[in-house]
Design an enzyme around this catalytic site. Structure first.
Site, PDB file in Angstrom:
ATOM      1  N   ASP A  65       0.773  -1.252   0.000  1.00  8.33           N
ATOM      2  CA  ASP A  65       0.000   0.000   0.000  1.00  8.33           C
ATOM      3  C   ASP A  65       0.805   1.305   0.000  1.00  8.33           C
ATOM      4  O   ASP A  65       1.767   1.433   0.748  1.00  8.33           O
ATOM      5  CB  ASP A  65      -0.860   0.108   1.269  1.00  8.33           C
ATOM      6  CG  ASP A  65      -1.571  -1.160   1.632  1.00  8.33           C
ATOM      7  OD1 ASP A  65      -1.555  -2.105   0.845  1.00  8.33           O
ATOM      8  OD2 ASP A  65      -2.153  -1.199   2.729  1.00  8.33           O
ATOM      9  N   TRP A 111      -3.631  -8.953  -3.858  1.00  9.10           N
ATOM     10  CA  TRP A 111      -3.204  -9.890  -2.808  1.00  9.10           C
ATOM     11  C   TRP A 111      -3.289 -11.340  -3.266  1.00  9.10           C
ATOM     12  O   TRP A 111      -2.654 -12.214  -2.678  1.00  9.10           O
ATOM     13  CB  TRP A 111      -4.035  -9.681  -1.531  1.00  9.10           C
ATOM     14  CG  TRP A 111      -3.547  -8.525  -0.710  1.00  9.10           C
ATOM     15  CD1 TRP A 111      -4.220  -7.382  -0.417  1.00  9.10           C
ATOM     16  CD2 TRP A 111      -2.257  -8.402  -0.078  1.00  9.10           C
ATOM     17  NE1 TRP A 111      -3.437  -6.549   0.357  1.00  9.10           N
ATOM     18  CE2 TRP A 111      -2.231  -7.150   0.573  1.00  9.10           C
ATOM     19  CE3 TRP A 111      -1.127  -9.208  -0.009  1.00  9.10           C
ATOM     20  CZ2 TRP A 111      -1.121  -6.699   1.296  1.00  9.10           C
ATOM     21  CZ3 TRP A 111      -0.019  -8.757   0.707  1.00  9.10           C
ATOM     22  CH2 TRP A 111      -0.020  -7.525   1.349  1.00  9.10           C
ATOM     23  N   ARG A 150      -7.404  -1.004  11.908  1.00  9.53           N
ATOM     24  CA  ARG A 150      -6.233  -0.450  11.207  1.00  9.53           C
ATOM     25  C   ARG A 150      -6.560   0.580  10.123  1.00  9.53           C
ATOM     26  O   ARG A 150      -7.710   0.901   9.870  1.00  9.53           O
ATOM     27  CB  ARG A 150      -5.417  -1.585  10.592  1.00  9.53           C
ATOM     28  CG  ARG A 150      -6.144  -2.467   9.592  1.00  9.53           C
ATOM     29  CD  ARG A 150      -5.136  -3.462   9.015  1.00  9.53           C
ATOM     30  NE  ARG A 150      -5.749  -4.409   8.085  1.00  9.53           N
ATOM     31  CZ  ARG A 150      -6.207  -5.599   8.414  1.00  9.53           C
ATOM     32  NH1 ARG A 150      -6.143  -6.019   9.673  1.00  9.53           N
ATOM     33  NH2 ARG A 150      -6.742  -6.390   7.500  1.00  9.53           N
ATOM     34  N   ASP A 151      -5.480   1.056   9.519  1.00  8.79           N
ATOM     35  CA  ASP A 151      -5.501   1.907   8.317  1.00  8.79           C
ATOM     36  C   ASP A 151      -6.138   3.283   8.542  1.00  8.79           C
ATOM     37  O   ASP A 151      -7.047   3.688   7.795  1.00  8.79           O
ATOM     38  CB  ASP A 151      -6.195   1.182   7.152  1.00  8.79           C
ATOM     39  CG  ASP A 151      -5.532  -0.144   6.817  1.00  8.79           C
ATOM     40  OD1 ASP A 151      -4.395  -0.357   7.287  1.00  8.79           O
ATOM     41  OD2 ASP A 151      -6.135  -0.959   6.106  1.00  8.79           O
ATOM     42  N   GLU A 201     -10.512  -2.636   3.986  1.00  8.60           N
ATOM     43  CA  GLU A 201      -9.233  -2.041   4.367  1.00  8.60           C
ATOM     44  C   GLU A 201      -9.116  -0.646   3.752  1.00  8.60           C
ATOM     45  O   GLU A 201      -9.846  -0.294   2.828  1.00  8.60           O
ATOM     46  CB  GLU A 201      -8.072  -2.925   3.885  1.00  8.60           C
ATOM     47  CG  GLU A 201      -8.131  -4.339   4.466  1.00  8.60           C
ATOM     48  CD  GLU A 201      -6.950  -5.226   4.091  1.00  8.60           C
ATOM     49  OE1 GLU A 201      -6.414  -5.901   4.973  1.00  8.60           O
ATOM     50  OE2 GLU A 201      -6.564  -5.243   2.901  1.00  8.60           O
ATOM     51  N   SER A 243      -0.393   0.417   7.562  1.00  6.69           N
ATOM     52  CA  SER A 243      -0.739   1.586   6.748  1.00  6.69           C
ATOM     53  C   SER A 243      -1.271   2.761   7.556  1.00  6.69           C
ATOM     54  O   SER A 243      -1.738   2.599   8.683  1.00  6.69           O
ATOM     55  CB  SER A 243      -1.766   1.188   5.699  1.00  6.69           C
ATOM     56  OG  SER A 243      -1.109   0.428   4.708  1.00  6.69           O
TER      57      SER A 243
END
Ligand code: FRU
Length: 504
Positions: A22, A301, A152-153, A207, A79
């Protein structure tokens, strides 16, 4: 030394060596574009996640720097985002020298402030224009309660009407975007949740969320908000992909508009890209002019780890400027290559340019001077009574090898077929064909195709349709073949610019 120089892209960013995924915290400051990215300083496979760093004056020529935020014994760095804290709301710099503030996900290991595997948001800042980064004393700055392994992110922007920062982050495995606000970037208050929507799967991850405003049809009075998301797997082209929702944001909650009644079909949603190799897109912060510029990871991915390049793995998409336009009765995110790229192409004399080439059930090999491994093709065709028409690019003269970009009049689809594009068997998941339904009134189709040493990016319908695909062709596959199948097609206009020699 590159083992696979033939696949080292010229226009797309790659690190000199090692693994990259990313984009992280892209921003523009003092005339320089900064790009950070998920990076393994120690190898060509995913792991030891850290923030790599590169800068550029024009988003085309990149200079790689030392790792900005390294992994450590206690955590990996996932990230996140960077904002220019112009008014020093964080108090970490001064108004004369505003701090650059990075918010990113820490994945804790043994002997860390949180149990191993927990994901939470951390902060680092730079007082030297992004060269070096200091971790903030309090770590993490934002946790989920109870602790989550999938939180996350973070992506952050200044919400001017409210006078505060807004963060979007995900609980990836619950297909949920969480919104927070802060006046100082270090203390965060929960605002609201978005998701899961109808388009969910038990093993689907959400994500890399990001939220930004855009005027609809260039009308400032008609502002909409766009929520971009990475979906993995189950995306439109299989594996991971970038989708978006259009809606409203009132400072607390994002409301998506026009959600399909039956949410289970990916084709009922809007995708930033209908190809296989566009993921984890983010928007540059700190750009003075209003239209946002986006950059994504050009891979999937499903097979990123098997990608046959060495000693690097991973590359970025070409930065694109975004607009929101009503197309087919719906607001659609439209991409055009960022202005530095369009200037580069406009300043080059086209290698080939013609008006009007009629092909009747035949193939036409374009002449020698339109050869190249890195090309910009701008064209429009009118399919009269043919079934299919289009281009073979990165093709051999005999047409045995090539990537097919074709419009199918019966299926009403724009298709990129990479089944004969060169090396394809490095992964069984390297999907052969990506199609998107697209109307072609009167058989007219305009295409903008950007070809690099190992990719094609195809834009159509005002940039609302983009197909980004990696390809691994042999060097000798540098021809273009125009074709019309089973009937007549008029290639009304074609301009091919060679970009093999990028000016220094
Ligand atoms: C998206 C992603 C993010 C995560 C990062 C780890 O591709 O899975 O959710 O932060 O990659 O490298």
């Amino acid at each position: 030394q590159d083992t696979t120089p033939q696949w080292r892209p010229l226009l797309h960013y790659t690190p000199r060596r090692n693994w990259m995924n990313d984009p992280n915290g892209p921003f523009f400051y003092k005339g320089v574009y900064h790009l950070f990215y998920q990076y393994n300083p120690l190898g060509e496979e995913w792991g030891n996640m850290s923030w790599g760093h590169a800068t550029s004056p024009d988003l085309l020529h990149w200079h790689e720097h030392d790792v900005a935020v390294p992994f450590s014994d206690t955590k990996d760095i996932f990230s996140g985002t960077v904002v220019v804290d112009t008014h020093n709301t964080s108090g970490l710099g001064t108004t004369d020298n505003p701090p650059l503030v990075a918010l990113y996900t820490s994945v804790f290991k043994e002997n860390a402030p949180r149990p191993a595997g927990v994901q939470a948001q951390s902060l680092a800042y730079s007082l030297d224009d992004g060269r070096t980064w200091q971790p903030y004393g309090k770590d993490p700055v934002l946790t989920l309660s109870p602790d989550s392994l999938h939180f996350r992110d973070p992506s952050v922007f200044w919400y001017a009407p409210g006078g505060y920062w807004v963060m979007t982050a995900v609980v990836a495995n619950e297909q949920m975007v969480k919104l927070y606000k802060s006046t100082n970037l270090t203390e965060w208050t929960f605002l609201s949740d978005f998701g899961p929507t109808g388009f969910v799967h038990p093993d689907m991850l959400w994500e890399m969320p990001s939220l930004f405003p855009l005027p609809l049809d260039e009308n400032p009075a008609q502002q909409k908000w766009v929520l971009m998301l990475g979906i993995n797997p189950w995306s439109i082209a299989g594996g991971s992909g970038s989708m978006y929702f259009v809606g409203s944001f009132d400072g607390t909650t994002f409301h998506a508009e026009g959600l399909p009644p039956d949410g289970s079909d990916p084709a009922a949603y809007d995708w930033l890209d209908y190809g296989a190799d566009h993921y984890a897109a983010l928007v540059f912060s700190g750009l003075p002019e209003s239209p946002p510029v986006t950059i994504g990871w050009m891979s999937n991915w499903d097979y990123a780890v098997q990608m046959p390049t060495s000693p690097w793995k991973g590359q970025m998409t070409l930065p694109m400027t975004m607009a929101l336009r009503t197309i087919g009765g719906r607001p659609q995110l439209c991409l055009t290559p960022e202005k530095h790229y369009t200037t580069l192409v406009a300043n080059d004399r086209p290698a080939l340019s013609f008006d009007g080439l009629r092909l009747s059930s035949e193939r036409h090999l374009l002449p020698d001077h339109a050869r190249g491994q890195v090309l910009d093709i701008d064209m429009s065709m009118r399919i009269q009574d043919a079934d299919r028409a289009g281009l073979f690019v990165r093709a051999t003269a005999d047409g045995q090898i090539g990537t097919c970009i074709v419009y199918d009049m019966k299926k009403h689809e724009l298709i990129v077929d990479r089944s004969r594009s060169g090396l394809t068997d490095f992964s069984p998941k390297f999907s052969p064909e990506h199609a998107v339904s697209m109307p072609a009134p009167n058989g007219e189709i305009s295409l903008h195709v950007i070809i690099d040493r190992n990719s094609v990016e195809v834009l159509s319908r005002n940039g609302s349709i983009v197909i980004t695909d990696l390809i691994f062709p042999p060097v000798e596959a540098d021809r273009i073949i125009a074709f019309s199948e089973n009937g007549m097609t008029e290639f009304r206009y074609m301009k091919i610019t060679r970009l093999d020699q990028k000016p220094e």
